[in-house]
Design a protein around this motif. Structure first.
Motif, PDB file in Angstrom:
ATOM      1  N   VAL A  80       0.823  -1.120   0.020  1.00  0.00           N
ATOM      2  CA  VAL A  80       0.109   0.029  -0.024  1.00  0.00           C
ATOM      3  C   VAL A  80       0.927   1.260  -0.095  1.00  0.00           C
ATOM      4  CG1 VAL A  80      -0.167   0.156   2.495  1.00  0.00           C
ATOM      5  CG2 VAL A  80      -2.229   1.253   1.040  1.00  0.00           C
ATOM      6  N   GLN A  83       2.149   1.590  -3.495  1.00  0.00           N
ATOM      7  CA  GLN A  83       0.983   2.205  -4.469  1.00  0.00           C
ATOM      8  C   GLN A  83       0.583   3.939  -4.237  1.00  0.00           C
ATOM      9  OE1 GLN A  83      -2.691   0.062  -4.166  1.00  0.00           O
ATOM     10  NE2 GLN A  83      -3.676   1.554  -5.369  1.00  0.00           N
ATOM     11  N   VAL A  91      -4.349   5.735  -0.293  1.00  0.00           N
ATOM     12  CA  VAL A  91      -4.903   4.465  -0.655  1.00  0.00           C
ATOM     13  C   VAL A  91      -5.574   3.836   0.540  1.00  0.00           C
ATOM     14  CG1 VAL A  91      -4.205   2.318  -1.926  1.00  0.00           C
ATOM     15  CG2 VAL A  91      -2.870   4.754  -2.574  1.00  0.00           C
ATOM     16  N   ARG A  93      -6.763   0.156   1.362  1.00  0.00           N
ATOM     17  CA  ARG A  93      -7.326  -1.356   1.069  1.00  0.00           C
ATOM     18  C   ARG A  93      -7.385  -2.355   2.184  1.00  0.00           C
ATOM     19  NH1 ARG A  93      -2.215  -3.299  -1.895  1.00  0.00           N
ATOM     20  NH2 ARG A  93      -2.976  -5.449  -1.703  1.00  0.00           N
ATOM     21  N   GLN A 102      -5.516  -1.311   5.708  1.00  0.00           N
ATOM     22  CA  GLN A 102      -4.296  -0.773   5.424  1.00  0.00           C
ATOM     23  C   GLN A 102      -4.380   0.548   4.649  1.00  0.00           C
ATOM     24  OE1 GLN A 102      -2.015  -3.645   3.306  1.00  0.00           O
ATOM     25  NE2 GLN A 102      -1.654  -4.958   5.037  1.00  0.00           N
TER      26      GLN A 102
END
Length: 622
Positions: A80, A83, A91, A93, A102
């Protein structure tokens, strides 16, 4: 921070501690740790959180603060984090393993990622969105932190640059190198608070002390000067800065480490002992990849050089080296300048770059070596004319008129072949007249003999003999009226076909005949090359009409007869063919080359110009 969700507030004591740590932070690590503690206090759903910043090498991001402790394991948040860095946005996720959330949020400063908040939490998705919003609003504190750090760094760099430029201005104030070194050493001593500053310059891989602060003159044999020279050569050999400080007595481990550092640099250790200094710093003066000198500073009274001193001195040394090199080049003599340029060119030639120039120079050197060392056969070239070895003239045997022509120049004739004929009608009439007179005298002689007239016999006998002689003469002329070839050969000159009936005088040349397969080669050798020729030398001849058949010849005779053609003098050289071509004819022209021995290529290419230059100089010199 704004409370946008319904969360359980932390106890007042814990909140107060977090705020106190956040407000009273003295370092970036404490500030970020306090910020994370406040965030975790507002959202109990957080399991772990960390703040990451760019590493010193700029290759990755490393944690500067973590919650709940420094030993928090956050490797599972790697995907993460990558990303968020790649997309430069927040972000969120869900992890597949335990269903926890996360999240990662980048901190941007002027569209550049300066940090990143990574966290792991459990709860509903709306709560996670609230955490992201809280990080977004709270990241202004972090942005302000990094902005202040960059401002402070820029301020320090500007102050450092200003000091470097001021010191450089002092160095540029004077034109003479020695005065530049003396003024610069005094200025550095005052700026850096040093006890003494020395500047040494490298010459032929040896560093010599050129200037001391507060000392216009000094003896190179003094112990302190020798100690400085040895320390400078140590820094010159290491090609990097050397910092040695005397460890204070009684500091245990620190003193032992200081002694170990000094032991690695024995020359600086000796300088410390000789000068009684507390610290010595040597910084090489690098001009490109070449060390041209060394700056050595010492401090006393327990003072030492800090990181700021190191950075400032290295920045100044990088600029000061160019000033020294420029002054040295300006004061260098023409001979030393030439030697320097030669060494520079040699270094460029032997270095790792300039492959095209190296190949060109190597090719040029190989060409010069071939020209100077390789010897080949030198051949003297000359215009060549083919002549018959013997040429015979067919002349008019008597005065008369041309009656007929049967051959002309270029024809091949056989021995005895009639070439032309003179008009013999008058001779035949004269022959008939003398024959008639002979017969008359013969009859008279018979009558005188019959009458026994001795006187008449003697007179008539003399007349008879005269008539017979004249008749024989006329017969000989008739026999010679037909001009015949004396031997097999080729008619070199003569064409009477357009002169039928033309009178000719006695002895006039009518034809020239040269024998076949018996030729003489005439070389017209330039007077500048005649000195190389001598009888017995060999050569080859190429005739224009039969260029595909080179013929070998031997030089037979050098004549002293010179002829002028086109403003140049040529000498006649005779040679004999070893084997003549059947198609060779007298009068053909070509080019002959005589081999005169081995000569170097350079001489072959330049001897004509050299000879001309010698003559020109001899002409113009008094």
């Amino acid at each position: 921070m704004n409370d946008r969700t319904e969360t359980v507030r932390p106890p007042a004591a814990e909140a107060g501690d977090a705020w106190a740590r956040f407000v009273g932070a003295r370092s970036a690590e404490d500030f970020c740790a306090g910020w994370l503690a406040l965030l975790a206090g507002r959202f109990p759903a957080l399991r772990a959180a960390a703040f990451l910043v760019e590493s010193a090498d700029g290759q990755n991001f490393v944690p500067i603060a973590a919650w709940p402790g420094a030993a928090t394991e956050l490797a599972r948040l790697g995907e993460v984090v990558e990303q968020a860095l790649r997309e430069q946005r927040g972000v969120l996720r869900r992890a597949e393993a335990d269903g926890a959330w996360q999240l990662a949020y980048p901190v941007l400063l002027e569209r550049r990622v300066v940090g990143l908040v990574a966290a792991e939490a459990a709860g509903p998705e709306p709560l996670m969105q609230a955490i992201l919003r809280e990080i977004h609003w709270g990241s202004a504190w972090l942005v302000d932190l990094f902005a202040r750090r960059e401002l402070e760094a820029a301020t320090r760099q500007r102050a450092q640059l200003g000091g470097v430029l001021e010191a450089l201005a002092v160095a540029l104030r004077h034109g003479k190198l020695q005065q530049v070194l003396f003024e610069t050493s005094n200025d550095l001593r005052q700026r850096l608070g040093a006890a003494r500053v020395a500047i040494g310059l490298a010459d032929e891989a040896t560093v010599k002390v050129k200037a001391f602060s507060e000392a216009a003159t000094f003896e190179s044999r003094m112990p302190i000067v020798k100690a400085y020279a040895a320390a400078m050569e140590e820094a010159y050999d290491g090609n990097g800065p050397i910092h040695v400080a005397a460890a204070p007595a009684g500091e245990g481990q620190g003193a032992a480490e200081g002694d170990a550092a000094v032991a690695r640099h024995p020359a600086h250790r000796a300088l410390l002992a000789e000068a009684g200094a507390s610290a010595v710093l040597s910084c090489p003066l690098l001009h490109g990849l070449r060390c041209i000198g060394v700056l050595t500073l010492e401090k006393a009274d327990g003072q030492d050089f800090g990181p700021a001193d190191h950075a400032w001195l290295q920045a100044f040394a990088a600029l000061f080296a160019a000033v020294i090199e420029q002054r040295r080049a300006a004061e260098r003599s023409s001979l030393r300048r030439l030697a320097h340029e030669c060494r520079k060119g040699l270094a460029a030639l032997m270095g790792p770059r300039h492959l095209v120039w190296k190949a060109a120079i190597a090719l040029a050197a190989l060409t010069v070596a071939i020209l100077l060392l390789v010897e080949i056969d030198y051949r003297v070239s000359a215009k060549t004319v083919i002549e018959g070895e013997v040429q015979q003239v067919v002349a008019a045997p008597f005065e008369g008129f041309i009656g007929a022509s049967f051959a002309r120049a270029g024809d091949t004739v056989r021995q005895g072949q009639e070439l032309a004929r003179l008009d013999d009608r008058d001779l035949r009439v004269e022959q008939a007249r003398w024959r008639s007179e002979r017969d008359q005298y013969d009859n008279k002689l018979r009558e005188a003999m019959a009458t026994h007239d001795l006187t008449a016999v003697q007179v008539v006998g003399a007349q008879l003999r005269q008539a017979e002689a004249q008749l024989a003469l006329v017969g000989e002329k008739l026999a010679r009226a037909g001009l015949k070839a004396p031997y097999d050969g080729v008619v070199v000159s003569g064409d009477l076909s357009q002169q039928i009936g033309t009178p000719v005088e006695l002895g006039k040349k009518l034809f020239e005949i040269a024998p076949l397969q018996s030729y003489r080669v005439i070389l017209q050798v330039d007077e500048r090359e005649i000195r190389h020729l001598q009888p017995g030398q060999h050569g080859k001849l190429v005739v224009t009409g039969i260029a595909g058949e080179p013929m070998a010849f031997d030089v037979a005779k050098l004549t002293s007869v010179a002829t002028a053609q086109d403003g140049r003098n040529f000498f006649r050289v005779e040679a004999r063919l070893r084997q003549a071509s059947p198609r060779l004819r007298p009068g053909m022209e070509g080019v002959g080359k005589v081999e005169v021995g081995q000569r170097r290529l350079w001489w072959i290419l330049t001897h004509s110009f050299t000879d001309w230059l010698r003559i020109t100089l001899w002409t113009w010199l008094p």
